[in-house]
Design a protein around this motif. Structure first.
Motif, PDB file in Angstrom:
ATOM      1  N   SER B  69       0.848  -1.197   0.000  1.00 54.51           N
ATOM      2  CA  SER B  69       0.000   0.000   0.000  1.00 54.51           C
ATOM      3  C   SER B  69       0.880   1.243   0.000  1.00 54.51           C
ATOM      4  CB  SER B  69      -0.888   0.002   1.235  1.00 54.51           C
ATOM      5  OG  SER B  69      -0.082   0.143   2.380  1.00 54.51           O
ATOM      6  N   ARG B  70       0.307   2.323  -0.499  1.00 48.67           N
ATOM      7  CA  ARG B  70       1.055   3.569  -0.586  1.00 48.67           C
ATOM      8  C   ARG B  70       1.584   3.983   0.794  1.00 48.67           C
ATOM      9  NH1 ARG B  70      -2.187   8.080  -1.105  1.00 48.67           N
ATOM     10  NH2 ARG B  70      -3.638   6.814  -2.301  1.00 48.67           N
ATOM     11  N   ILE B  71       0.757   3.775   1.823  1.00 51.75           N
ATOM     12  CA  ILE B  71       1.163   4.186   3.172  1.00 51.75           C
ATOM     13  C   ILE B  71       2.353   3.392   3.666  1.00 51.75           C
ATOM     14  CG2 ILE B  71       0.452   4.161   5.586  1.00 51.75           C
ATOM     15  CD1 ILE B  71      -2.195   5.104   4.858  1.00 51.75           C
ATOM     16  N   LYS B  72       2.319   2.075   3.458  1.00 54.61           N
ATOM     17  CA  LYS B  72       3.439   1.262   3.948  1.00 54.61           C
ATOM     18  C   LYS B  72       4.712   1.546   3.152  1.00 54.61           C
ATOM     19  CE  LYS B  72       3.505  -2.386   6.346  1.00 54.61           C
ATOM     20  NZ  LYS B  72       3.364  -3.677   7.009  1.00 54.61           N
ATOM     21  N   LEU B  73       4.557   1.740   1.853  1.00 58.57           N
ATOM     22  CA  LEU B  73       5.748   2.006   1.035  1.00 58.57           C
ATOM     23  C   LEU B  73       6.364   3.366   1.389  1.00 58.57           C
ATOM     24  CD1 LEU B  73       4.596   0.596  -2.422  1.00 58.57           C
ATOM     25  CD2 LEU B  73       6.233  -0.423  -0.827  1.00 58.57           C
ATOM     26  N   ALA B  74       5.501   4.276   1.841  1.00 62.21           N
ATOM     27  CA  ALA B  74       6.000   5.616   2.182  1.00 62.21           C
ATOM     28  C   ALA B  74       7.049   5.554   3.298  1.00 62.21           C
ATOM     29  CB  ALA B  74       4.846   6.513   2.611  1.00 62.21           C
ATOM     30  N   ALA B  75       6.970   4.519   4.134  1.00 61.95           N
ATOM     31  CA  ALA B  75       7.949   4.372   5.214  1.00 61.95           C
ATOM     32  C   ALA B  75       9.351   4.168   4.651  1.00 61.95           C
ATOM     33  CB  ALA B  75       7.559   3.199   6.111  1.00 61.95           C
ATOM     34  N   TYR B  76       9.410   3.695   3.381  1.00 64.72           N
ATOM     35  CA  TYR B  76      10.719   3.508   2.749  1.00 64.72           C
ATOM     36  C   TYR B  76      10.957   4.570   1.690  1.00 64.72           C
ATOM     37  CZ  TYR B  76       9.886  -1.106   4.751  1.00 64.72           C
ATOM     38  OH  TYR B  76       9.602  -2.149   5.602  1.00 64.72           O
ATOM     39  N   GLY B  77      10.118   5.570   1.649  1.00 67.62           N
ATOM     40  CA  GLY B  77      10.234   6.615   0.631  1.00 67.62           C
ATOM     41  C   GLY B  77       9.857   6.122  -0.762  1.00 67.62           C
ATOM     42  N   LEU B  78       9.049   5.048  -0.833  1.00 67.84           N
ATOM     43  CA  LEU B  78       8.742   4.453  -2.140  1.00 67.84           C
ATOM     44  C   LEU B  78       7.302   4.712  -2.576  1.00 67.84           C
ATOM     45  CD1 LEU B  78      10.468   1.000  -1.555  1.00 67.84           C
ATOM     46  CD2 LEU B  78      11.233   2.769  -3.139  1.00 67.84           C
ATOM     47  N   GLU B  79       6.621   5.695  -1.930  1.00 66.81           N
ATOM     48  CA  GLU B  79       5.193   5.854  -2.230  1.00 66.81           C
ATOM     49  C   GLU B  79       4.913   6.154  -3.698  1.00 66.81           C
ATOM     50  OE1 GLU B  79       7.087   7.625  -0.325  1.00 66.81           O
ATOM     51  OE2 GLU B  79       6.488   9.713  -0.078  1.00 66.81           O
ATOM     52  N   ASN B  80       5.874   6.796  -4.362  1.00 71.26           N
ATOM     53  CA  ASN B  80       5.633   7.127  -5.773  1.00 71.26           C
ATOM     54  C   ASN B  80       5.799   5.918  -6.691  1.00 71.26           C
ATOM     55  OD1 ASN B  80       5.064   9.765  -5.138  1.00 71.26           O
ATOM     56  ND2 ASN B  80       7.225  10.388  -5.266  1.00 71.26           N
ATOM     57  N   ASP B  81       6.427   4.859  -6.158  1.00 69.30           N
ATOM     58  CA  ASP B  81       6.600   3.654  -6.967  1.00 69.30           C
ATOM     59  C   ASP B  81       5.512   2.629  -6.706  1.00 69.30           C
ATOM     60  OD1 ASP B  81       8.955   4.615  -8.092  1.00 69.30           O
ATOM     61  OD2 ASP B  81      10.099   4.023  -6.319  1.00 69.30           O
ATOM     62  N   ALA B  82       4.521   3.019  -5.873  1.00 61.20           N
ATOM     63  CA  ALA B  82       3.519   2.047  -5.426  1.00 61.20           C
ATOM     64  C   ALA B  82       2.875   1.323  -6.602  1.00 61.20           C
ATOM     65  CB  ALA B  82       2.456   2.736  -4.573  1.00 61.20           C
ATOM     66  N   GLU B  83       2.463   2.056  -7.602  1.00 65.38           N
ATOM     67  CA  GLU B  83       1.734   1.420  -8.691  1.00 65.38           C
ATOM     68  C   GLU B  83       2.625   0.400  -9.398  1.00 65.38           C
ATOM     69  OE1 GLU B  83      -0.011   4.009 -11.629  1.00 65.38           O
ATOM     70  OE2 GLU B  83      -0.644   2.233 -12.766  1.00 65.38           O
ATOM     71  N   ARG B  84       3.869   0.827  -9.667  1.00 69.04           N
ATOM     72  CA  ARG B  84       4.801  -0.043 -10.395  1.00 69.04           C
ATOM     73  C   ARG B  84       5.120  -1.303  -9.575  1.00 69.04           C
ATOM     74  NH1 ARG B  84      10.324   0.688 -12.237  1.00 69.04           N
ATOM     75  NH2 ARG B  84      10.665   2.140 -10.534  1.00 69.04           N
ATOM     76  N   ILE B  85       5.332  -1.100  -8.282  1.00 67.82           N
ATOM     77  CA  ILE B  85       5.690  -2.239  -7.424  1.00 67.82           C
ATOM     78  C   ILE B  85       4.578  -3.293  -7.416  1.00 67.82           C
ATOM     79  CG2 ILE B  85       5.958  -2.893  -4.978  1.00 67.82           C
ATOM     80  CD1 ILE B  85       7.711  -0.377  -4.654  1.00 67.82           C
ATOM     81  N   ASN B  86       3.329  -2.838  -7.312  1.00 62.72           N
ATOM     82  CA  ASN B  86       2.214  -3.781  -7.274  1.00 62.72           C
ATOM     83  C   ASN B  86       1.981  -4.431  -8.638  1.00 62.72           C
ATOM     84  OD1 ASN B  86       1.008  -3.755  -4.496  1.00 62.72           O
ATOM     85  ND2 ASN B  86       1.103  -1.564  -4.903  1.00 62.72           N
ATOM     86  N   TYR B  87       2.092  -3.607  -9.665  1.00 64.24           N
ATOM     87  CA  TYR B  87       1.913  -4.121 -11.027  1.00 64.24           C
ATOM     88  C   TYR B  87       2.944  -5.212 -11.299  1.00 64.24           C
ATOM     89  CZ  TYR B  87       2.061  -4.228 -16.112  1.00 64.24           C
ATOM     90  OH  TYR B  87       2.069  -4.640 -17.415  1.00 64.24           O
ATOM     91  N   GLU B  88       4.203  -4.922 -10.946  1.00 69.46           N
ATOM     92  CA  GLU B  88       5.281  -5.895 -11.176  1.00 69.46           C
ATOM     93  C   GLU B  88       5.067  -7.145 -10.338  1.00 69.46           C
ATOM     94  OE1 GLU B  88       7.622  -6.048 -13.394  1.00 69.46           O
ATOM     95  OE2 GLU B  88       6.993  -4.151 -14.295  1.00 69.46           O
ATOM     96  N   ALA B  89       4.588  -6.954  -9.093  1.00 69.86           N
ATOM     97  CA  ALA B  89       4.347  -8.094  -8.211  1.00 69.86           C
ATOM     98  C   ALA B  89       3.431  -9.092  -8.902  1.00 69.86           C
ATOM     99  CB  ALA B  89       3.735  -7.628  -6.896  1.00 69.86           C
ATOM    100  N   ALA B  90       2.355  -8.576  -9.489  1.00 66.44           N
ATOM    101  CA  ALA B  90       1.389  -9.450 -10.148  1.00 66.44           C
ATOM    102  C   ALA B  90       1.992 -10.044 -11.427  1.00 66.44           C
ATOM    103  CB  ALA B  90       0.119  -8.676 -10.463  1.00 66.44           C
ATOM    104  N   ARG B  91       2.733  -9.201 -12.144  1.00 69.26           N
ATOM    105  CA  ARG B  91       3.296  -9.652 -13.428  1.00 69.26           C
ATOM    106  C   ARG B  91       4.310 -10.790 -13.225  1.00 69.26           C
ATOM    107  NH1 ARG B  91       6.422  -8.422 -17.594  1.00 69.26           N
ATOM    108  NH2 ARG B  91       7.912  -7.675 -16.042  1.00 69.26           N
ATOM    109  N   ILE B  92       5.160 -10.624 -12.205  1.00 69.67           N
ATOM    110  CA  ILE B  92       6.171 -11.655 -11.934  1.00 69.67           C
ATOM    111  C   ILE B  92       5.486 -12.984 -11.594  1.00 69.67           C
ATOM    112  CG2 ILE B  92       8.031 -12.361 -10.365  1.00 69.67           C
ATOM    113  CD1 ILE B  92       8.522  -9.276  -9.928  1.00 69.67           C
ATOM    114  N   ALA B  93       4.453 -12.893 -10.723  1.00 67.18           N
ATOM    115  CA  ALA B  93       3.740 -14.103 -10.312  1.00 67.18           C
ATOM    116  C   ALA B  93       3.042 -14.733 -11.512  1.00 67.18           C
ATOM    117  CB  ALA B  93       2.737 -13.777  -9.221  1.00 67.18           C
ATOM    118  N   ARG B  94       2.432 -13.876 -12.322  1.00 70.51           N
ATOM    119  CA  ARG B  94       1.703 -14.351 -13.508  1.00 70.51           C
ATOM    120  C   ARG B  94       2.649 -15.108 -14.440  1.00 70.51           C
ATOM    121  NH1 ARG B  94      -2.346 -16.157 -14.024  1.00 70.51           N
ATOM    122  NH2 ARG B  94      -3.834 -14.539 -13.663  1.00 70.51           N
TER     123      ARG B  94
END
Lengths: 209, 806
Positions: B69-94
């Motif tokens: 989630s954007r909130i959890k990623l923000a703890a690592y300064g990654l909130e702007n990558d949230a969409e890409r991170i989730n998209y990739e997560a699904a793509r890798i699994a797929r």
């Protein structure tokens, strides 16, 4: 009930009170429940501890208190929190005083104090749980007014935490309003790096493509 | 590829095991680093873990996006990558699943920031954040969405609503984690969770993480009877232990799989692993669960509601359920006023009271003209939930307010109400569906309340059909065939009762606002009780009543057998409408201890703080010819002294001392009328104040109340009184003693100021100080005449100080 009683100087084996008194007190405790509106705010900061003082660089706060510094020894972070049970209970206490019902006011006031104390414990637990999740161990909480930590710092903590949003302010004489509010600091110490033992090593070969 | 829900009908499917703990194991995940970031920097690694699990036999693999989630990623300064991170997560699994036909479950975990009232995140914000994450996962390619490891049921509800909104037809799996298999961190029981998510329409309901398989068996057993959805379970590999400074999950694959068989027998359809499990665990699972048919659980549909912690069910044992009606501002000025001021004190008090009396469900109505109901109902629901475990009935005519309340409720509520008007049906039914609520149906429409039972049942049937079309199960509908006042239309009672009977036959539970029946008649309580017992005999299941009316509870418990005939209804009407003038038989109150001598009674009244009776005893003593001053000095004061002694020996505690003082105060109030001016002895004057800056004055008030009974003239200056004012008042009133109170270290220095000023001015008042932080040493240091530890000590000190003065 037990805590409220002991706050009212009830001695377990000495005090003799009849049922009427207990009913009176339990009624007042119940009334107290309906007047409590618990709110709290906390934040975790980096903390630097030097001889006799604790610095919170992010919050631009320096607390001069050897007692606090001693308590926080070894901590890399510290949580500051403020909590309150709201102003309704104190208003009611004053209302009873105005009506001359001092006994009820006294008991209700004691209920408020215990409630604030219990609330602070709950927040304490929440911060401890949060710290544990992030690999920190929490030390026992410490409040302005304990040892050599001046209660003038209460106002600073409230400001940093923007406690206005939970309705807590400090007066010019550094008293918190509503009365039944608590501020405190909890030190967080990084726990030793404990890698997970490779129990099922042979099955995990991450380099395998 | 077959749809996953279709396969679940005939197969037990295997989930994969842990990702997080396995990642830590590889060493690729540095301490304090973000596991989801590896989707961008080490997709190969994530893919290889997925492949390991598929090879081990997993039918479903979870994306590496639990903390995405954007909130959890923000703890690592990654909130702007949230969409890409989730998209990739699904793509890798797929991609990893492509060749094997394994399903991909998009993993969504808690936000780590709590929703109101536990935290400051609003429900709508939370929904929005979950939606963003789930949208990205869906885009990357998921076969289902798994919401897992939630501890706050309200947060899970937000995630579920987001998933349903964004994911559309993709199945959703909702899982909470229960400590010891019994309660979530915030108190939700597995049954309360199952009731809400069954209603919300979660495709799969389950639990994960926690302390291990053994505990989760408890949780599954509790969930099972409350849902007909598929059930999932992903335990940890036991409770982590620290051995030689390392975290170690003790459960071996063999024993893990042994439990899995038990899960399957209990009717679990999807089994996998959480923290500490490895591909070997999954391999073992596969070998024991291969070709296993899912066990059928027994689910009995029933009307059920839930709060955050508790389930209320309508069954033969619990019938009738009582809905408390008191949180309703109609005709209650103080409650209207409170709602206007945005307060909730009365609401909380009523909620506590109603629950204590035994209400099963609390109706919440805050409709006051001129108030924004959308806001007031939220704070009212929040207040009620904070003090009561009873499920809530949202009572409003405004769909916007209903929706806000539905977001706030941490369980499955009842919506009160919908009726036959199209507009109502179209606005309220979809809300019930979306938020998983039950509905109270009023059998009226645009044309009003139909005269006969048949027409009322017809309206109910029409609404029930509409609800069924939306997928709301019939057990979630309660029908209210409406009670009318028999004073206006006596024949209506029959129609109402017969409607209940018909509904019962058709299998619909019914509800009534019972007390309407007696409107405008004398002896309402009796009529209400009589009608209630008759309605129960006709088959009434729920009753909206005032829980303070013990009569009604008696009727509810008795469940008296009565005939359901027209003759019985006639009998009831006759009794109600020809009221016998009730003869007011006032019992002469015989007070206990009446036989005792009045002096003894007076003494006891002081000792036991009997404020209620003391004045009447004084009257009696006076009429017996005892002189006022004698009553004072021979009875009251000695009794007070005994109280003081008892306090000294700790036989009495503070409330007893104060209650005694209050009783004596009342006695004095009465005696004063008898004592002629001049006859009263001047024992001295005391000025008392809490010092400037200090607002704590409970201690000062106790001192005044105790001291007040010893004949001194006392001036209470109140709290936060400046030094100048205190001195001015002391001079003006020719005081003997100044009493100062302070509770804080920051304000006790003001005491010193007062005493210094006195010295400067050459005024020789005696000074007495006290308060939580004040000590004898401090009193000495600032030059106060005396320090009093408590109110009783203050009495003795005042005595001796007065002696010194005079």
């Amino acid at each position: 009930m037990g805590l409220v009683l002991s706050r009212l100087k009830f001695a377990k084996y000495k005090t003799k009170a009849d049922k009427k008194i207990f009913t009176f007190i339990s009624d007042t405790i119940e009334e107290g429940y309906s007047l409590i509106e618990p709110k709290a705010v906390y934040e975790i900061f980096e903390a630097a501890i030097k001889a006799g003082e604790v610095r919170f660089p992010e919050a631009k706060l320096v607390i001069k208190s050897p007692a606090l510094a001693k308590r926080l020894k070894g901590a890399q972070k510290a949580a500051l929190f403020a909590c309150t049970i709201g102003g309704d209970l104190a208003d009611k206490v004053n209302g009873y005083v105005a009506k001359g019902e001092i006994a009820r006011a006294t008991v209700l006031d004691a209920v408020g104090s215990e409630a604030a104390e219990a609330l602070a414990d709950r927040i304490d637990d929440a911060i401890k749980a949060k710290a544990k999740e992030e690999g920190y161990a929490a030390v026992a909480r410490f409040s302005p007014g304990y040892g050599d930590w001046t209660i003038f710092d209460q106002a600073k903590i409230l400001k940093i935490l923007r406690s206005g949003k939970i309705g807590v302010k400090a007066t010019k004489s550094y008293i918190m309003v509503p009365e039944k509010s608590v501020t405190a600091c909890i030190g967080l110490i990084k726990r030793g790096q404990r890698p997970i033992r490779k129990v099922y090593e042979k099955n995990i070969n991450p380099t395998k493509k | 590829m077959k749809k996953i829900l279709t396969r679940l009908k005939n197969e037990v499917l295997i989930y994969d095991g842990a990702l997080g703990t396995v990642l830590q194991e590889t060493g690729a995940l540095k301490a304090g680093a973000c596991p989801e970031e590896l989707n961008l920097s080490r997709p190969d690694l994530i893919r290889s873990i997925h492949l390991d699990y598929i090879k081990a036999g997993a039918d479903i693999i979870e994306t590496n996006s639990f903390g995405g989630s954007r909130i959890k990623l923000a703890a690592y300064g990654l909130e702007n990558d949230a969409e890409r991170i989730n998209y990739e997560a699904a793509r890798i699994a797929r991609a990893a699943a492509a060749s094997s036909g394994a399903y991909v479950a998009g993993s969504v975990g808690p936000l780590d920031r709590q929703i109101t009232p536990l935290g400051d995140l609003s429900f709508d914000e939370a929904v929005k954040i979950f939606e963003d994450q789930i949208r990205a996962l869906k885009k990357g390619g998921c076969d289902l969405i798994i919401l897992e490891t939630f501890a706050d049921i309200k947060e899970l509800k937000a995630a579920f609503i987001a998933a349903r909104h964004v994911a559309g037809e993709i199945p959703v799996q909702a899982q909470m984690t229960f400590e010891g298999g019994e309660r979530s961190t915030y108190g939700t029981s597995p049954s309360a969770f199952a009731v809400l998510f069954n209603s919300l329409g979660s495709d799969i309901i389950g639990t994960n993480c926690s302390t291990g398989s053994k505990e989760l068996i408890k949780a599954i057993k509790e969930i099972r009877p409350y849902t007909n959805r598929f059930i999932s379970c992903q335990p940890n590999a036991g409770l982590p232990e620290l051995r030689n400074g390392r975290t170690y999950f003790p459960e071996s694959p063999k024993s893990f799989a042994k439990y899995a068989v038990e899960f399957a027998k209990l009717g679990v359809n999807l089994i996998g692993g959480c923290c500490g499990t490895t591909p070997e665990h999954i391999n073992e699972l596969k070998s024991v669960l291969k070709n296993r048919k899912p066990a059928r659980g027994k689910y009995v549909p029933a009307f059920r509601l839930s709060s955050r912690t508790k389930v209320v069910e309508l069954n033969a044992k619990t019938r009738p359920l009582i809905i408390g009606e008191r949180i309703n501002p109609t005709g209650k000025k103080d409650l209207q006023e409170e709602i206007r001021n945005g307060k909730t004190t009365i609401i909380r008090r009523e909620a506590i009271e109603e629950t204590k009396k035994g209400a099963d469900i609390l109706d919440v109505n805050v409709g006051v003209p001129g108030c924004r109901e959308q806001e007031t109902i939220v704070s009212a629901v929040e207040a009620v939930q904070a003090v009561s475990e009873a499920p809530i009935s949202i009572d409003s005519a405004n769909p916007l307010a209903i929706e806000e309340a539905l977001k706030e409720v941490a369980g499955k509520p009842l919506i009160n109400s919908v009726n036959g008007e199209e507009e109502k049906i179209n606005s309220v039914l979809p809300l019930a569906k979306k938020y998983g609520a039950a509905i109270l149906v009023l059998t009226l429409d645009k044309c009003g309340i139909p005269k006969d039972a048949k027409a009322r049942v017809k309206i109910a049937a029409r609404i029930i059909n509409k609800a069924a079309a939306l997928g709301i199960p019939r057990e979630d509908m309660i029908i209210d065939p409406l009670t009318l006042a028999i004073s206006a239309k006596p024949e209506q009672a029959k129609e109402t009762l017969n409607a209940i009977k018909t509904l019962k036959k058709r299998g619909f539970p019914s509800s009534l606002g019972v007390s309407n029946v007696s409107f405008g008649l004398p002896n309402r309580r009796k009529i209400n009780a009589d009608f209630f017992s008759l309605a129960l005999a006709f088959g009434l299941d729920l009753a909206i009543i005032n829980p303070s009316d013990d009569n009604m509870f008696r009727v509810a418990k008795q469940k008296k057998k009565r005939k359901t005939t027209d003759a019985e209804i006639k009998k009831f009407l006759k009794a109600a409408l020809s009221p016998v003038e009730e003869v007011a038989k006032k019992k002469l109150e015989v007070k206990p201890g009446e036989h005792k001598d009045v002096k003894t009674r007076l003494k006891e009244a002081v000792l036991y703080g009997d404020k209620e009776n003391i004045v009447s005893y004084i009257e009696e003593a006076l009429s017996n010819g005892i002189a006022p001053l004698e009553i004072n000095s021979r009875i009251l004061i000695p009794a007070l002294e005994i109280v003081g002694e008892k306090f000294g020996k700790r036989e009495y505690f503070l409330p007893q001392v104060i209650l005694s003082a209050e009783a004596v105060q009342r006695a004095f109030g009465r005696l004063k009328k008898e004592i002629k001016p001049g006859e009263e002895e001047d024992k001295g004057t005391i000025v008392i104040a809490t010092v400037e800056g200090d607002i704590h004055d409970i201690g000062k008030n106790i001192v005044i109340s105790v001291l007040g009974n010893h004949g001194y003239k006392i001036l209470d200056l109140g709290r936060s009184v400046p030094a100048d004012t205190i001195i001015k008042e002391a001079v003006k009133n020719k005081a003997d003693i100044i009493g100062l109170s302070a509770l804080m270290t920051t304000t006790m220095i003001q005491m010193e100021r007062v005493i210094r000023e006195l010295k400067k001015k050459g005024l020789n008042f005696k000074t007495m100080v006290g308060g939580a932080v004040v000590t004898g040493a401090f009193a000495k240091e600032i030059g106060a005449s005396a320090y009093a530890r408590d109110a009783i000590e203050a009495v003795n000190i005042v005595k001796s100080l007065m002696k010194e003065r005079r």
